[in-house]
Design a protein around this motif. Structure first.
Motif, PDB file in Angstrom:
ATOM      1  N   ALA A 108     -16.216   3.965  -3.856  1.00 12.51           N
ATOM      2  CA  ALA A 108     -17.360   3.160  -3.415  1.00 12.51           C
ATOM      3  C   ALA A 108     -17.708   2.111  -4.460  1.00 12.51           C
ATOM      4  O   ALA A 108     -18.074   0.974  -4.138  1.00 12.51           O
ATOM      5  N   LYS A 109     -17.583   2.489  -5.740  1.00 14.07           N
ATOM      6  CA  LYS A 109     -17.891   1.522  -6.802  1.00 14.07           C
ATOM      7  C   LYS A 109     -16.950   0.321  -6.718  1.00 14.07           C
ATOM      8  O   LYS A 109     -17.372  -0.820  -6.864  1.00 14.07           O
ATOM      9  N   MET A 110     -15.703   0.671  -6.475  1.00 17.00           N
ATOM     10  CA  MET A 110     -14.731  -0.434  -6.441  1.00 17.00           C
ATOM     11  C   MET A 110     -15.031  -1.361  -5.263  1.00 17.00           C
ATOM     12  O   MET A 110     -14.999  -2.584  -5.403  1.00 17.00           O
ATOM     13  N   ILE A 111     -15.392  -0.751  -4.132  1.00 18.06           N
ATOM     14  CA  ILE A 111     -15.723  -1.573  -2.965  1.00 18.06           C
ATOM     15  C   ILE A 111     -16.964  -2.403  -3.242  1.00 18.06           C
ATOM     16  O   ILE A 111     -17.061  -3.577  -2.860  1.00 18.06           O
ATOM     17  N   MET A 112     -17.954  -1.787  -3.932  1.00 17.76           N
ATOM     18  CA  MET A 112     -19.169  -2.521  -4.279  1.00 17.76           C
ATOM     19  C   MET A 112     -18.829  -3.732  -5.146  1.00 17.76           C
ATOM     20  O   MET A 112     -19.385  -4.805  -4.985  1.00 17.76           O
TER      21      MET A 112
ATOM     22  N   PHE B 137      -2.624   0.866   3.118  1.00 16.47           N
ATOM     23  CA  PHE B 137      -3.043   1.968   3.973  1.00 16.47           C
ATOM     24  C   PHE B 137      -4.408   2.448   3.597  1.00 16.47           C
ATOM     25  O   PHE B 137      -4.723   2.648   2.421  1.00 16.47           O
ATOM     26  N   GLY B 138      -5.222   2.685   4.584  1.00 19.17           N
ATOM     27  CA  GLY B 138      -6.500   3.352   4.399  1.00 19.17           C
ATOM     28  C   GLY B 138      -7.472   2.594   3.511  1.00 19.17           C
ATOM     29  O   GLY B 138      -7.439   1.369   3.396  1.00 19.17           O
ATOM     30  N   ALA B 139      -8.325   3.416   2.881  1.00 14.39           N
ATOM     31  CA  ALA B 139      -9.409   2.834   2.107  1.00 14.39           C
ATOM     32  C   ALA B 139      -8.895   2.039   0.921  1.00 14.39           C
ATOM     33  O   ALA B 139      -9.629   1.222   0.354  1.00 14.39           O
ATOM     34  N   GLY B 140      -7.636   2.278   0.561  1.00  9.95           N
ATOM     35  CA  GLY B 140      -7.044   1.480  -0.506  1.00  9.95           C
ATOM     36  C   GLY B 140      -7.083  -0.002  -0.149  1.00  9.95           C
ATOM     37  O   GLY B 140      -7.300  -0.868  -0.995  1.00  9.95           O
ATOM     38  N   ASN B 141      -6.932  -0.303   1.129  1.00  8.77           N
ATOM     39  CA  ASN B 141      -7.008  -1.684   1.589  1.00  8.77           C
ATOM     40  C   ASN B 141      -8.367  -2.279   1.251  1.00  8.77           C
ATOM     41  O   ASN B 141      -8.487  -3.432   0.834  1.00  8.77           O
TER      42      ASN B 141
ATOM     43  N   GLN C 184       8.029  -7.456   4.921  1.00 10.33           N
ATOM     44  CA  GLN C 184       8.273  -6.017   5.131  1.00 10.33           C
ATOM     45  C   GLN C 184       6.985  -5.194   5.009  1.00 10.33           C
ATOM     46  O   GLN C 184       6.994  -3.976   5.106  1.00 10.33           O
ATOM     47  N   SER C 185       5.851  -5.846   4.810  1.00 11.66           N
ATOM     48  CA  SER C 185       4.590  -5.107   4.615  1.00 11.66           C
ATOM     49  C   SER C 185       4.214  -4.276   5.829  1.00 11.66           C
ATOM     50  O   SER C 185       4.590  -4.585   6.959  1.00 11.66           O
ATOM     51  N   GLN C 186       3.414  -3.276   5.529  1.00 10.93           N
ATOM     52  CA  GLN C 186       2.846  -2.480   6.624  1.00 10.93           C
ATOM     53  C   GLN C 186       1.370  -2.288   6.368  1.00 10.93           C
ATOM     54  O   GLN C 186       0.946  -2.140   5.218  1.00 10.93           O
ATOM     55  N   ILE C 187       0.596  -2.233   7.432  1.00  5.35           N
ATOM     56  CA  ILE C 187      -0.851  -2.079   7.294  1.00  5.35           C
ATOM     57  C   ILE C 187      -1.374  -1.203   8.424  1.00  5.35           C
ATOM     58  O   ILE C 187      -1.163  -1.499   9.607  1.00  5.35           O
ATOM     59  N   SER C 188      -1.991  -0.091   8.027  1.00  4.16           N
ATOM     60  CA  SER C 188      -2.573   0.792   9.037  1.00  4.16           C
ATOM     61  C   SER C 188      -3.443   1.797   8.307  1.00  4.16           C
ATOM     62  O   SER C 188      -3.456   1.835   7.076  1.00  4.16           O
ATOM     63  N   VAL C 189      -4.117   2.627   9.087  1.00  7.21           N
ATOM     64  CA  VAL C 189      -5.075   3.545   8.473  1.00  7.21           C
ATOM     65  C   VAL C 189      -4.366   4.616   7.638  1.00  7.21           C
ATOM     66  O   VAL C 189      -4.911   5.135   6.687  1.00  7.21           O
ATOM     67  N   MET C 190      -3.139   4.968   8.035  1.00 11.03           N
ATOM     68  CA  MET C 190      -2.306   5.819   7.186  1.00 11.03           C
ATOM     69  C   MET C 190      -0.859   5.502   7.479  1.00 11.03           C
ATOM     70  O   MET C 190      -0.557   4.832   8.469  1.00 11.03           O
ATOM     71  N   GLY C 191       0.026   5.989   6.601  1.00  8.07           N
ATOM     72  CA  GLY C 191       1.446   5.704   6.751  1.00  8.07           C
ATOM     73  C   GLY C 191       1.986   6.203   8.082  1.00  8.07           C
ATOM     74  O   GLY C 191       1.475   7.174   8.658  1.00  8.07           O
ATOM     75  N   ALA C 192       3.045   5.577   8.574  1.00  7.20           N
ATOM     76  CA  ALA C 192       3.585   5.904   9.893  1.00  7.20           C
ATOM     77  C   ALA C 192       4.069   7.356   9.965  1.00  7.20           C
ATOM     78  O   ALA C 192       3.823   8.054  10.949  1.00  7.20           O
ATOM     79  N   GLU C 193       4.759   7.819   8.941  1.00  5.55           N
ATOM     80  CA  GLU C 193       5.276   9.191   8.967  1.00  5.55           C
ATOM     81  C   GLU C 193       4.130  10.164   9.062  1.00  5.55           C
ATOM     82  O   GLU C 193       4.122  11.069   9.898  1.00  5.55           O
ATOM     83  N   GLN C 194       3.132   9.961   8.202  1.00  4.26           N
ATOM     84  CA  GLN C 194       1.951  10.812   8.182  1.00  4.26           C
ATOM     85  C   GLN C 194       1.281  10.822   9.545  1.00  4.26           C
ATOM     86  O   GLN C 194       0.971  11.863  10.120  1.00  4.26           O
TER      87      GLN C 194
ATOM     88  N   GLY D 235      -3.315   4.672  -0.749  1.00  2.48           N
ATOM     89  CA  GLY D 235      -4.672   5.175  -0.595  1.00  2.48           C
ATOM     90  C   GLY D 235      -5.201   5.756  -1.893  1.00  2.48           C
ATOM     91  O   GLY D 235      -4.597   5.627  -2.955  1.00  2.48           O
ATOM     92  N   PHE D 236      -6.376   6.355  -1.779  1.00  8.54           N
ATOM     93  CA  PHE D 236      -6.957   7.057  -2.928  1.00  8.54           C
ATOM     94  C   PHE D 236      -6.370   8.460  -2.984  1.00  8.54           C
ATOM     95  O   PHE D 236      -5.943   9.008  -1.973  1.00  8.54           O
ATOM     96  N   MET D 237      -6.404   9.010  -4.159  1.00 12.61           N
ATOM     97  CA  MET D 237      -5.915  10.375  -4.323  1.00 12.61           C
ATOM     98  C   MET D 237      -6.843  11.334  -3.609  1.00 12.61           C
ATOM     99  O   MET D 237      -8.055  11.198  -3.685  1.00 12.61           O
ATOM    100  N   VAL D 238      -6.279  12.274  -2.921  1.00 13.16           N
ATOM    101  CA  VAL D 238      -7.124  13.279  -2.265  1.00 13.16           C
ATOM    102  C   VAL D 238      -6.870  14.642  -2.907  1.00 13.16           C
ATOM    103  O   VAL D 238      -5.861  14.872  -3.556  1.00 13.16           O
ATOM    104  N   GLY D 239      -7.849  15.491  -2.755  1.00 14.96           N
ATOM    105  CA  GLY D 239      -7.688  16.822  -3.321  1.00 14.96           C
ATOM    106  C   GLY D 239      -8.999  17.283  -3.951  1.00 14.96           C
ATOM    107  O   GLY D 239      -9.898  16.493  -4.256  1.00 14.96           O
ATOM    108  N   ARG D 240      -9.102  18.569  -4.158  1.00 10.91           N
ATOM    109  CA  ARG D 240     -10.360  19.167  -4.587  1.00 10.91           C
ATOM    110  C   ARG D 240     -10.757  18.652  -5.954  1.00 10.91           C
ATOM    111  O   ARG D 240     -11.886  18.277  -6.212  1.00 10.91           O
ATOM    112  N   ASP D 241      -9.803  18.650  -6.840  1.00 14.36           N
ATOM    113  CA  ASP D 241     -10.110  18.253  -8.200  1.00 14.36           C
ATOM    114  C   ASP D 241     -10.666  16.827  -8.246  1.00 14.36           C
ATOM    115  O   ASP D 241     -11.618  16.529  -8.982  1.00 14.36           O
ATOM    116  N   TYR D 242     -10.087  15.960  -7.435  1.00 20.43           N
ATOM    117  CA  TYR D 242     -10.501  14.567  -7.456  1.00 20.43           C
ATOM    118  C   TYR D 242     -11.876  14.376  -6.823  1.00 20.43           C
ATOM    119  O   TYR D 242     -12.694  13.602  -7.320  1.00 20.43           O
ATOM    120  N   GLU D 243     -12.090  15.152  -5.745  1.00 17.82           N
ATOM    121  CA  GLU D 243     -13.411  15.056  -5.109  1.00 17.82           C
ATOM    122  C   GLU D 243     -14.476  15.527  -6.081  1.00 17.82           C
ATOM    123  O   GLU D 243     -15.551  14.955  -6.175  1.00 17.82           O
TER     124      GLU D 243
END
Lengths: 168, 535, 517
Positions: B395-399, B417-421, B439-449, B378-386
């Protein structure tokens, strides 16, 4: 789907592929690289599995005549559309073909004549033997394609009949 | 382009363990695909033989040019649905060569439930026709279907991308000048009758083939008329009288000979031009891929090692090698075609998303097809990044991905996982073809999370009642959630639902992409244009 | 492998003085010869006629318009008939053509009118010289029964027999006296039709009845004669040459035992079966028969040989198909000798001067399929490469582009090889057949190679039942897979549909090959 050549009465399916400049011949599970270089006047040099040898080739329509290592062979191209064609829906025609090359000595029927299966249609001469050509089925003679004295090749069309439909 | 310098130690314990694990997965994939493709109950095989019908695999063998590749799509469709009783969803699709032409093949598998269309069967056919439309691929339909599976009609009939879409796509293909030939080898009933009717050319086998909007039972129920299948819509009726079908055939062998001859008449396409040079196998051994992909999805690996085992000569021109190193971007040749590769070496940071957008624009500018190799949590999350605008950058990358006009191809090599997809051109962004690794996995977030989040909810509920749970009880709640989540994010689940075009053995990826790129170039490449980049 | 250096009686070079190219003197009674024949023999006669400085006129049916003989002749005249064969049998038309063309002599070749006494007489009556013996000799030797009786009365050996005509009442009894095994033949028959071999005398009476009804059915004549049958007989014949002055010589024997349907396929000289004594006896008898008959011209006396004894079979009052083997071992042009004798010259050599050298074998090239019962074949000759070299001679009536049809006898050409020993000749024959290329019409060339390679042939153990006893010679050998792949490769690479299909596959897919994911 593969092409086929008929050799000594047997159809052999095969496929030719090309990768780079080299042709490969595929027969069943076996593939061999093969090249054929013309050497003038029907003669060629054939290289298969890295062994080169002289071969003489003459083509006539779908027939490929080959002289290789002192022996002669005939391969006939068999197009898949012919090989797999089933009976035509039109089964009304029946034909009598020549079993061997020869000449016509006598003709016993005329167009329009009604014949029974096994009835004599004409008499041919070949190899100093006389053979009677008979009707393959009950029917009416549509056309006699040869005349007395005419020579013909093997499988030539001699007489066409219109098959007599069986009573329902 | 310089050859990638591999830092891989193929003798390490890690490598060997990975290799053993992944080889087993690849073998399991092969075994499962073989079973789905070939294993059928005896009675079904006997029924086909009695009906004088060839098994679909034999039909394909008669149709396709010998000695050419066939890229089969979604072999394991429906493997986790309908209790596994509908292998491949009863349909075979793929890109192959017929009489020297690239075609999309859609074939009914009459050995599976009589070739009936289940909802996933319809989805698989729609997907095949979508691919044909997007890539301007001619189509060959091998029709032999009992019709829609009535008990599940609600999931295959009414909606936009359900059954009707097949026929709409066929009509659009014809409108685009892309030819189709249908070979009617069994019944084409109701909707199915439109497949040959909407194909520019059709061949029909006498005896077995039939085309009718309503079959004999329906006709009898509707009007009381009693008529045999052959009289109602058989070969001779349609080829001699109604003109609904073009070529009569006495048997299946003749039908395929005719179909091949029809394809041989089609105009050869003018392919879109992209940079190309003589192909060259990779310098490094592709089977080393088995040792690169880690057994645990959380373990990171260097995508450059994957790229090195896929591209011509293992040569790669890396773009911005020092910047945003969690997204590897660069140019390479694959089976001779110049491609632009984006591959994940970690989470997407602001700079990674910016680099990706820039690189995608470069590739569109010089008409270079794009290959996305996904391993993204996914994308990095956190205050500094936001603060620095990571949402904007995503959004630019998706555009950029969405506005891209060059063909895109996606391989989900590990996690997706997530918006990285999305940023890495997932299914919704119309890559021409998308594949997964076993062995790939695809979902909105990792299974453990996800398990943690879901279990947390449950645990807090219980805590409110005052219960104190032991570690075992916590496990008892968490574990089923994790297990179920893992199942639903597995490659087999994805492929069952046709979220992808098939699971590939990693070493087959190079060939699959080569064939995919070649097929994609049947469609023109427009000049690039994008929406607004939130800069 | 030894062989002789190249020499050719056709061009007149070589050792023997008799084949030097000597043009005939102008006093000869004819300066122009009409050849009433076709195919290889017509060409062969044209060559000698021209070599001698004479004018060669050839008659031909329209189907032979492009034949080599027609192209080489000084004058070619088309003749007509209900069928092509009928044209070559039309004596009056041929004589009329000869006169109109100013020909002084007519050479009938072999087959067709060559043994037709009426035609010979008609030629003489028209003032033309007939290249062959007198009509009376032709008549006498042409009827099998009268010939046999003439030879027997002259004291020469004939097979024990019983002729029904002599005394029908005692025929069965006299036939029994001939002894088993015996052959019952229709008196009016020919071509092997209606003949029956009787090995068990208990069945004799019923076999005679069956033979009679067949004779009636095939020839309209139920009369028979019975003759001792030689088991596994060998067919040995002797070439004789006589002039109009009473001189007769023999040019040794030829063995013609390898046959099918009573037609010869391979002939050789000398016969591997004869000791020098037997050779002397059989040749002396042949020359004696010819001398007694007052024979002039070239002729052949045929014998049946078996168990150390030989019996007169028949005499052919013409040049034989297989005459070249005699020519090459003696270095003599027999057609030239025929013309000289016809012109009234005495023989140019005595018996003692005739010394043969080496061994010669002739192989007849037929348009037929040996493996399927020797059925005649047809086709257009697409390419032709005849073998050549020292000791190799090909007498051919065909050329590239010619159609082989069912109109005539299927013999296309003759391959004659000459070498110091029989083994050398066999080896030379095998090598020549290996190099013989004739494509477009199936021939027996491959069959002849198998025949020469057969150990029994190499041993000289041949007889008229050889091919029946060794069916493996006629059978086509199976094609093993390496050879099959070569042939299919040739066919594939020369066929447009396959080449086009291979070229149509895009390079990428061709390079990936038969891959599946």
């Amino acid at each position: 789907m593969a092409h086929a050549f008929r050799l000594m009465g047997v159809d052999h399916e095969l496929w030719l592929s090309r990768s780079g400049g080299v042709y490969q011949v595929h027969v069943g599970d076996i593939s061999v690289a093969a090249t054929l270089v013309p050497r003038g006047e029907h003669a060629h040099e054939l290289t298969v599995r890295d062994v080169a040898e002289r071969v003489v080739i003459a083509r006539h329509g779908d027939d490929v005549h080959v002289h290789l290592d002192g022996e002669t062979y005939l391969l006939r191209y068999s197009h898949s559309l012919e090989r797999f064609a089933g009976q035509t829906a039109d089964e009304d025609e029946a034909v009598a073909r020549a079993p061997m090359p020869g000449a016509v000595i006598a003709v016993s029927v005329e167009p329009g004549a009604t014949v029974r299966r096994g009835q004599a249609l004409l008499l041919i001469e070949s190899m100093k033997m006389e053979t009677t050509i008979v009707a393959p089925c009950d029917g009416t003679v549509q056309a006699v394609h040869v005349a007395i004295g005419q020579t013909f090749d093997r499988d030539a069309l001699l007489v066409t009949l219109e098959r007599l439909k069986e009573a329902p | 382009m310089k050859r990638i310098d591999s830092a891989l130690d193929t003798r390490s314990a890690e490598f060997r363990a990975n290799r053993q694990h992944n080889l087993a997965l690849a073998q399991a994939l092969r075994d499962q695909q073989a079973a789905v493709r070939y294993e059928r109950p005896e009675r079904d095989k006997e029924r086909l033989a009695r009906q004088n019908k060839l098994f679909v695999r034999d039909r394909l063998q008669r149709l396709l040019d010998p000695g050419t590749p066939f890229l089969e799509l979604s072999t394991l469709a429906a493997n986790m649905d309908y209790e596994g009783e509908v292998p491949g969803a009863g349909i075979v699709t793929g890109i192959g060569i017929v009489s020297g032409r690239e075609v999309m093949v859609h074939a009914s598998d009459a050995s599976v439930k009589g070739g009936a269309w289940y909802p996933l069967s319809v989805k698989k056919i729609v997907r095949a026709t979508d691919i044909a439309v997007e890539n301007r691929l001619p189509m060959v339909h091998l029709c032999d279907s009992a019709g829609g599976f009535l008990p599940l009609q609600a999931e295959l009939f009414a909606d936009r991308h359900y059954g009707g879409r097949i026929f709409r796509n066929q009509a659009i293909l014809s409108k685009m000048g892309v030819p189709q030939v249908a070979v009617v080898l069994g019944h084409c009933t109701a909707g199915g009758a439109y497949v040959p009717a909407l194909s520019d050319y059709s061949v029909i086998v006498r005896g077995n083939g039939a085309i009718f909007l309503g079959g004999p039972p329906l006709v009898k129920a509707a009007t009381g008329e009693e008529v045999s299948a052959d009289d109602l819509g058989g070969c001779d009726l349609h080829t001699r009288i109604s003109g609904t079908a073009d070529y009569p055939a006495s048997n299946e062998f003749e039908a395929f000979a005719i179909a091949r001859d029809v394809v041989a008449q089609w105009k050869r396409p003018v392919k879109a031009e992209v940079e190309w040079q003589e192909p060259e196998p990779p310098f490094y051994d592709p089977s080393e891929l088995y040792g690169i992909v880690p057994r645990d999805i959380k373990v990171q690996f260097d995508m450059r090692e994957v790229i090195a085992r896929m591209v011509d000569g293992s040569r790669f021109h890396e773009y911005q090698p020092a910047y945003a190193t969690t997204l590897v971007c660069g140019f390479a040749h694959l089976w001779g075609y110049k491609v632009g590769i984006l591959a994940n070496n970690g989470v997407l940071f602001n700079e990674s998303a910016q680099k990706g957008s820039h690189f995608i624009q470069l590739c569109n500018q010089n008409r270079t097809p794009l290959v996305f190799l996904q391993n993204i949590t996914g994308f990095m999350v956190g205050r500094d990044y936001e603060r620095r605008g990571i949402t904007k950058d995503g959004a630019k990358m998706i555009m950029a991905v969405a506005g891209s006009e060059v063909p895109k191809f996606t391989v989900i090599c590990n996690g997706s996982f997530g918006a990285g997809n999305y940023g890495m051109s997932g299914r919704a962004f119309d890559p021409r073809l998308l594949f997964m690794w076993p062995q790939s996995q695809i979902s909105v977030m990792g299974a453990e999370q996800a398990a943690n989040v879901l279990a947390d909810v449950k645990l807090r509920q219980l805590a409110r009642t005052g219960a104190q749970l032991s570690p075992e009880e916590i496990s008892a709640i968490r574990d089923p959630v994790v297990k179920d989540y893992r199942r639903q994010s597995s490659a087999l689940y994805s492929t069952s639902r046709l979220w992808d075009d098939g699971i590939l053995d990693p070493v087959d990826t190079r060939n699959a992409l080569g064939i995919a790129i070649s097929a994609a170039l049947n469609a023109p490449i427009a000049a690039p244009s994008y929406g607004v980049f939130r800069v | 492998m030894a062989s002789y250096e190249s020499y050719s009686i056709m061009t007149g070079s070589g050792r023997n003085a008799h084949c030097l190219g000597v043009r005939v003197p102008p006093e000869w009674p004819f300066q122009s010869v009409l050849i009433a024949n076709r195919g290889e023999i017509a060409l062969r006669i044209v060559r000698t006629v021209q070599r001698l400085g004479l004018r060669a006129v050839v008659v031909h049916h329209a189907v032979d318009a492009n034949a080599p003989a027609v192209r080489h002749a000084d004058l070619a005249v088309e003749i007509h008939g209900a069928t092509p064969v009928a044209a070559y049998l039309d004596g009056p038309q041929i004589i009329e053509t000869a006169l109109a063309a100013g020909a002084g002599a007519v050479h009938p070749g072999y087959g067709f009118l060559s043994e037709n006494a009426g035609f010979a007489r008609a030629c003489l009556d028209a003032g033309l010289i007939f290249v062959g013996p007198t009509p009376e000799v032709i008549e006498q030797m042409g009827d099998k029964v009268t010939a046999r009786s003439f030879v027997a009365h002259a004291g020469f050996p004939v097979a024990p027999s019983a002729i029904e005509d002599d005394d029908p009442a005692t025929f069965v009894e006299r036939a029994r006296h001939v002894g088993a095994p015996l052959l019952i033949k229709p008196a009016a028959g020919g071509g092997g039709k209606g003949m029956r071999i009787v090995r068990d005398l208990a069945a004799l009476a019923s076999e005679i009845e069956r033979a009679r009804s067949e004779g009636q059915r095939y020839f309209g004549d139920g009369r028979l004669y019975a003759e001792r049958f030689v088991e596994n007989p060998r067919h040995i014949e002797v070439q004789v040459l006589g002039d109009a002055h009473g001189n007769v010589v023999h040019l040794h024997e030829r063995e013609c035992s390898v046959q099918r349907r009573f037609q010869k396929i391979v002939e050789e000289t000398p016969s591997p079966a004869l000791t020098p004594e037997l050779r002397r006896d059989i040749c002396t008898v042949a020359a004696g028969i010819a001398r007694n008959a007052g024979y002039s011209g070239a002729g052949t006396v045929e014998f049946v040989f078996g168990g150390g004894t030989f019996y007169f079979l028949e005499m052919n009052t013409r040049l034989q198909v297989e005459h070249p083997v005699t020519e090459v071992v003696f270095g003599i042009d027999l057609v030239e000798q025929q013309l000289r004798v016809a012109a009234g010259e005495p023989l140019g050599f005595s018996q003692d001067e005739l010394q043969p050298r080496g061994h010669a074998i002739e192989l007849r090239i037929y348009a037929e399929d040996a493996a399927s019962g020797y059925l005649p074949t047809t086709g257009t000759i697409l390419t032709l490469q005849e073998p050549n070299g020292p000791g190799v001679r090909v007498d051919s009536g065909i050329s590239s582009g010619q159609d082989v049809t069912a109109a005539f006898d299927p013999m296309l050409a003759k391959l004659i090889v000459h070498a110091p020993t029989r083994d050398d000749a066999i080896a030379l024959g095998r090598r020549s057949l290996h190099d013989y290329v004739l494509l477009g019409c199936k021939t027996n060339i491959d069959f002849l190679r198998r025949l020469l390679a057969h150990p029994a042939f190499a041993e000289g153990e041949i007889h008229t039942g050889f091919l029946d006893a060794h069916p493996e010679v006629a059978a086509e050998p199976a094609i093993e897979s390496a050879l099959l792949h070569k042939l299919l490769a040739v066919a594939a690479l020369t066929s447009r549909p396959l080449r086009d299909a291979a070229d149509a596959v895009p390079a990428l897919h061709a390079a990936i090959g038969a891959w599946r994911n």
